[in-house]
Write a protein that holds these residues in place. Sequence first.
Motif, PDB file in Angstrom:
ATOM      1  N   TYR A  18      -8.360  -0.993   4.419  1.00 41.71           N
ATOM      2  CA  TYR A  18      -7.364  -1.948   4.921  1.00 41.71           C
ATOM      3  C   TYR A  18      -7.694  -2.461   6.323  1.00 41.71           C
ATOM      4  O   TYR A  18      -7.285  -3.554   6.700  1.00 41.71           O
ATOM      5  CB  TYR A  18      -5.973  -1.305   4.916  1.00 41.71           C
ATOM      6  N   ARG A  73       0.829  -1.214   0.000  1.00 42.10           N
ATOM      7  CA  ARG A  73       0.000   0.000   0.000  1.00 42.10           C
ATOM      8  C   ARG A  73       0.861   1.261   0.000  1.00 42.10           C
ATOM      9  O   ARG A  73       0.410   2.337   0.391  1.00 42.10           O
ATOM     10  CB  ARG A  73      -0.941  -0.036   1.208  1.00 42.10           C
ATOM     11  N   LYS A  74       2.132   1.110  -0.413  1.00 42.68           N
ATOM     12  CA  LYS A  74       3.089   2.225  -0.585  1.00 42.68           C
ATOM     13  C   LYS A  74       3.439   2.923   0.729  1.00 42.68           C
ATOM     14  O   LYS A  74       3.769   4.104   0.751  1.00 42.68           O
ATOM     15  CB  LYS A  74       2.546   3.267  -1.572  1.00 42.68           C
ATOM     16  N   ILE A 124      -1.934   2.321  -6.810  1.00 42.57           N
ATOM     17  CA  ILE A 124      -1.903   1.336  -5.714  1.00 42.57           C
ATOM     18  C   ILE A 124      -2.858   0.220  -6.089  1.00 42.57           C
ATOM     19  O   ILE A 124      -3.980   0.469  -6.527  1.00 42.57           O
ATOM     20  CB  ILE A 124      -2.315   1.988  -4.374  1.00 42.57           C
ATOM     21  N   GLY A 128      -3.933   4.401   0.194  1.00 43.35           N
ATOM     22  CA  GLY A 128      -3.606   2.991   0.375  1.00 43.35           C
ATOM     23  C   GLY A 128      -4.285   2.376   1.582  1.00 43.35           C
ATOM     24  O   GLY A 128      -4.409   1.155   1.679  1.00 43.35           O
TER      25      GLY A 128
END
Length: 609
Positions: free
Chosen positions: A454, A425-426, A482, A450
């Motif tokens: 989540y 997710r960078k 992403i 990102g």
Amino acid sequence: MSAPLPLRNIAIIAHVDHGKTTLVDQLFRQSGTFRDNQRVEERAMDSNDLEKERGITILAKCTSVEWNGTRINIVDTPGHADFGGEVERILSMVDGVILLVDSSEGAMPQTKFVTGKALALGLKPIVVVNKIDRPDGRAQEVLDEVFDLFVSLDATDEQCDFPVLYASGRNGYASEDQDAREGDLTPLFQKIVDHVPAPAADVDGPFKFLVTLLDRDNFLGRILTGKVQSGTVKVNSPIHALDAQGNVIETGRASKLMAFRGLERVPVEEARAGDIISLAGLTEATVANTICDPAVTEPLFAQPIDPPTLSMRFAVNDSPMAGREGSKVTSRMIRDRLMREAESNVAIRVTESADKDSFEVAGRGELQLGVLIETMRREGFELGISRPRVLFREEDGQRTEPYETVVIDVDDEYSGTVIDKMALRKAEMTDMRPSGGGKTRITFSAPSRGLIGYHGEFLSDTRGTGIMNRLFEKYGPYKGAIEGRPNGVLISNCAGEAVGYALNSLEDRGVLFVRPQDKIYEGMIIGENAKPEDLEVNPMKSKQLTNFRSTGKDDAIRLTPPRIMTLEQAIAYIDDDEMVEVTPLSVRLRKAILDPHERKKASRKKETA
């Protein structure tokens, strides 16, 4: 008229779930605000239904207790970063803060956010290490963390020289000795009276009052709450409202004045400088306006609010089931409700689309917008909600996006999985350290984009034991694409009621979201495909009947229980071309374009673009 009591105005600030509201309960009890035999709900300040269900404070609330001849006005603030707009305004009303930190978790991201705002206003904190009786408490280390936090936030020497108390809010005691395990909250009351200055207010000047909170009452209309900065106001005094530029918004009279006494607002005949009061009588004045004597032309300074970072589209529900479960379905009703919300909640921004059928609602985070949607559905609204998207900015010709500081506490065995997922997710890891008891604390700097959706995956990955805290950090360089959801969805190609026989044969395709007899329509998402692409299926297919007898008995259908999503899970799950249909009784997933041919046309257009 009797002389007014000496005043102290304080706010209690802390990270979510560190025990603010529970401590306020005990302050009520020990100051005599509640009778000994009075039945009072636990966490009495969390009066809103959603606050009770979720166990968090969403709205800032004022209250007041009397102790040894001093009136202490207390503001209970939300602990979640999404409701930071409430905290930023509240701090301008008070003259001191109690900073509450958990004896085990220590200084968390939200602690940093609210403490930074308080220190910038020059407030001197009293630090209370709460839950001192926790077996995994580490009071001294936590105090060191708080001191380091103050230094990193450029606190003055005076602010760094803070008094410290060790307390257990639940058991109702506080002490300067960290080994004390009994007693009462007298040391805390005494510290508030000794350490927090009385309001620096000009009683003889003209009346000025800055609106900090806005409420509505069916009988009184708008109720404006804030602190009287100077002068005195009496019931029926002439007043006017000024905006930030000094323009007069409206003129009227203070038809009702109310002061806080315990949990209730009590009518009073007059209020003077330093008091926190509520005032009724105006119809247009709102948050950050100055209410004052008609002779005053200069507005009071209102604390600027951090801008929103995330937005969602709230649309009129246009599914085939629209209007069956809710009573408020028109765009006019939705518009009026959203405008009313934006008026009282300064951290939310509403813009109307060109077609007038949808509204872009920007806020601080998924939780804040999720709470707004949940509140609206309980009021009878039907809505179509899009996937959350972050608000980009252009800075020096570069595209920038919001970043968040993410602090994760996780069992050591799951730390590898979390680091891998966050890297996808960078996110960049900025710190990793053991936090005791077989746990690790990992800090990341991650683009907000990102992190959408989540949290549910994170809880699954850590078997429900992980704790994730997020806080807006900055606008930074755009991180590029992403990866989205890895799986496609199962889309119904017909309308009616789902049939057990059809669902049984679809189970091999993936995970289902519906049960037999659930109402479905064309374009509705009924499950998750095991493969990356979307698949149109028929959930109404029934068994063909023939007049041939089969040699064996028909097998009984045994369906796996479907995955039923909460509102937040549904919003986090959907993709850009999907929507959540929210009604008072149901949460359904659907494609934004229901017709399969139109959907194909739109996707081809997108590919060529």
